[in-house]
Scaffold this motif. Sequence first.
Motif, PDB file in Angstrom:
ATOM      1  N   GLY A 356       0.815  -1.213   0.000  1.00 20.53           N
ATOM      2  CA  GLY A 356       0.000   0.000   0.000  1.00 20.53           C
ATOM      3  C   GLY A 356       0.843   1.256   0.000  1.00 20.53           C
ATOM      4  N   ALA A 357       1.945   1.250   0.743  1.00 17.48           N
ATOM      5  CA  ALA A 357       2.829   2.414   0.766  1.00 17.48           C
ATOM      6  C   ALA A 357       3.452   2.652  -0.600  1.00 17.48           C
ATOM      7  CB  ALA A 357       3.920   2.214   1.813  1.00 17.48           C
ATOM      8  N   LEU A 358       3.807   1.571  -1.277  1.00 20.53           N
ATOM      9  CA  LEU A 358       4.378   1.720  -2.612  1.00 20.53           C
ATOM     10  C   LEU A 358       3.335   2.259  -3.586  1.00 20.53           C
ATOM     11  CD1 LEU A 358       6.822   1.222  -4.487  1.00 20.53           C
ATOM     12  CD2 LEU A 358       5.914  -1.069  -4.891  1.00 20.53           C
ATOM     13  N   ARG A 359       2.093   1.829  -3.418  1.00 19.66           N
ATOM     14  CA  ARG A 359       1.034   2.303  -4.299  1.00 19.66           C
ATOM     15  C   ARG A 359       0.783   3.799  -4.113  1.00 19.66           C
ATOM     16  NH1 ARG A 359      -2.210  -1.283  -2.950  1.00 19.66           N
ATOM     17  NH2 ARG A 359      -3.404  -0.181  -1.363  1.00 19.66           N
ATOM     18  N   GLY A 360       1.018   4.312  -2.891  1.00 13.57           N
ATOM     19  CA  GLY A 360       0.776   5.730  -2.627  1.00 13.57           C
ATOM     20  C   GLY A 360       1.917   6.640  -2.979  1.00 13.57           C
ATOM     21  N   HIS A 361       3.053   6.063  -3.413  1.00 11.40           N
ATOM     22  CA  HIS A 361       4.207   6.896  -3.752  1.00 11.40           C
ATOM     23  C   HIS A 361       4.699   6.571  -5.153  1.00 11.40           C
ATOM     24  CE1 HIS A 361       4.090   7.134   0.642  1.00 11.40           C
ATOM     25  NE2 HIS A 361       4.782   8.266   0.527  1.00 11.40           N
ATOM     26  N   LYS A 362       3.809   6.619  -6.107  1.00 12.07           N
ATOM     27  CA  LYS A 362       4.194   6.368  -7.484  1.00 12.07           C
ATOM     28  C   LYS A 362       5.104   7.472  -8.000  1.00 12.07           C
ATOM     29  CE  LYS A 362       0.066   3.766  -8.811  1.00 12.07           C
ATOM     30  NZ  LYS A 362      -1.071   3.666  -9.753  1.00 12.07           N
TER      31      LYS A 362
END
Length: 527
Positions: A356-362
Amino acid sequence: MKPGLSLRVSQHLALTPQLQQSIRLLQLSTLELSQEVEQMLDENPFLERTADEAPREEFGLEAENTPAQADDYNADDAIFSGAASPSTASAEGQNDAESPSTGADEPDWSGDGTVEMAPNDAEWGGDAPARNRNDAEGDEADATELARSHESLTDFLHRQALSLRLSEVDCAALRFLIESLNDDGYLEEPLEELAVALAGPDDLEQIEELVHRFTVALRLLQSLEPTGVGARNLAECLTLQLKALDADEEADPDTVKTALTICQQPLEMLARRDIRRLTQLCGDGEERTRAAMALIARLEPRPGRRFADVERNIIVPDVIVRKAGRANGRDGQHNFIVQLNPDVMPRLRVHDIYAGALRGHKGGEGHQGMQQRLQEARWFIKNIQQRFDTILRVSRAIVERQKNFFTHGELAMRPLVLRDIADELGLHESTISRVTTAKYMATPIGTYELKYFFGSGLGTETGGNASSTAVRALIKQFVSAENPTKPLSDSQIAEMLKEQGIECARRTVAKYREALKIAPANLRKAL
């Protein structure tokens, strides 16, 4: 030379990193897979172990009846994916062909660029709950715990040495010799070499003193249990045991004396059972020589055998087979349930928080590398599940083919080769070979490697085939029922097999007999 352009069409097979990993995981044993999982958990932050149950992957055994692809028989096992659907396989092939290589040494784990949670992010294997080891019926101790609690030979000898009243120097010498024994209880190195290793090659006075101390300690060591421990060779080991029998008056003194004389002769004559030569050397009658040889045969040539480390012999099965219901009335065969061993199935999933963190920092710094790690975790989970699915499919096919074995034993084993299972499941032969290597099946009659169920066939008079495993079992049965005074020769066994309708040459009988570790007829003859 005039330059020009030309167009050439060619085909070649390229193994993607995902496919290479799947093939590698398929051939790993249970222990090696566990090490691989631990290494991946340490290296990939997106992968985590979980104990929660969750739905399985959608692409598992439901596609087990899918026909084989054309490339399955051209790519030396590149196709492990008989369990996967053709559409999935073709789609992956198109993506591999269209995506450029990310580097010569760097595997390309890149997916479609998304970081959304995919169905295969969930934990798999949820229908195989962990075994409850704390139930009220669990009276049987775990085999590994029993092995760890097993007392070793050195510990047993050290415990006996505590009861001896020795000086500090003699006690240290005895401890040193105990630690120098091999697993069988023999002292292989000469006392002089042990002394030189401690004192160095130049200090002759110290070496002489150590040899004296070791000689005293060796006599003490050889007085401990088990009898024969501390011997330098087999003859000395047998002699120590015979002297103990003589001291305890547990055997006829004259027989023990003759046996001691035999142990002083070259042991090759004893191994060959050269009774005539041994009778001449001992100067006793043939009857007493036979009695002495029978007494020697009852001795223990390896005093440390019962203290051997049993943990290295523990086998954790990958598949468990159980009987289901009663036998059928028509053929008397049982139905069997084949399932994976839940204790060897790792429960893995993609870490929700990190994904989820990776998805929020594209688009952030290092996003591409983290995206590659996420895709790598997804593929690892999928490939592990596919490994177990393939093992289960192959095991079910084996059980179905060898149902007579599970009902009646080795004599009912049918001839079976890798191609039979490969053709039935639509897999490549080398894939079946990888699946059946170092994978084990726990059955109601024992635990066997999957390769055990495969064997060539021998021709019969009726035109059929008999499994080589069944023939070996028949040979073992013949030998166990033979007259000890007149053991069966290989030629006689071949004739008995022929009477059973099995064409088997004498050389083949000898090969099977040696594989069963059965001695020749002259060594099986009773004294």
